[in-house]
Design a protein around this motif. Structure first.
Motif, short mmCIF file in Angstrom:
data_model
loop_
_atom_site.label_atom_id
_atom_site.label_comp_id
_atom_site.label_asym_id
_atom_site.label_seq_id
_atom_site.Cartn_x
_atom_site.Cartn_y
_atom_site.Cartn_z
N UNK A 74 33.32 49.03 44.41
CA UNK A 74 33.63 49.00 45.86
C UNK A 74 33.11 47.68 46.56
N UNK A 75 31.85 47.58 46.09
CA UNK A 75 31.40 46.38 46.72
C UNK A 75 32.24 44.92 46.23
N UNK A 128 37.29 41.63 43.38
CA UNK A 128 37.91 42.67 42.42
C UNK A 128 39.04 43.02 43.03
N UNK A 129 40.13 43.43 42.46
CA UNK A 129 41.47 43.88 43.28
C UNK A 129 41.21 45.67 43.32
N UNK A 130 41.99 45.92 44.41
CA UNK A 130 41.56 47.37 44.37
C UNK A 130 42.57 48.25 43.59
#
Length: 71
Positions: free
Chosen positions: A61-62, A69-71
Motif C-alpha cells: 500500500x505504501x 506499484x500499480x493498484x
C-alpha cells in the motif's frame, strides 16, 4: 559504516529475511531522497513477500501511494 548498515549486513549474512523487513523499512524512513526511500521500501516489500511477513500488504500500500506499484 552506520549501525543500520551493520545490522543490514548481519541480517543478510544470516539469511534472516524476517529481520530484513523492518531494517529496510527503517532505512526507507531515514532516507533523505525519494529514490533511495523507494528503493529501501521496495526491498522491505520483497523480503516481506519472501518471508510471508504480515507487513507485506501494508508495504505494498505504501508503494502504491508513492506511485511505485500499480493498484
Amino acid at each position: 559504516m552506520s549501525d543500520l548498515d551493520a545490522r543490514l549486513l548481519a541480517a543478510h549474512a544470516l539469511g534472516d529475511q524476517s529481520a530484513l523487513v523492518p531494517l529496510y523499512l527503517e532505512a526507507a524512513d531515514s532516507a533523505e531522497e525519494d529514490q533511495a526511500r523507494g528503493f529501501f521500501l521496495t526491498q522491505a516489500y520483497i523480503y516481506a513477500l519472501e518471508a510471508g511477513h504480515a507487513d507485506a500488504p501494508a508495504l505494498r500500500a505504501q508503494l502504491v501511494a508513492a506511485g511505485r506499484e500499480s493498484a
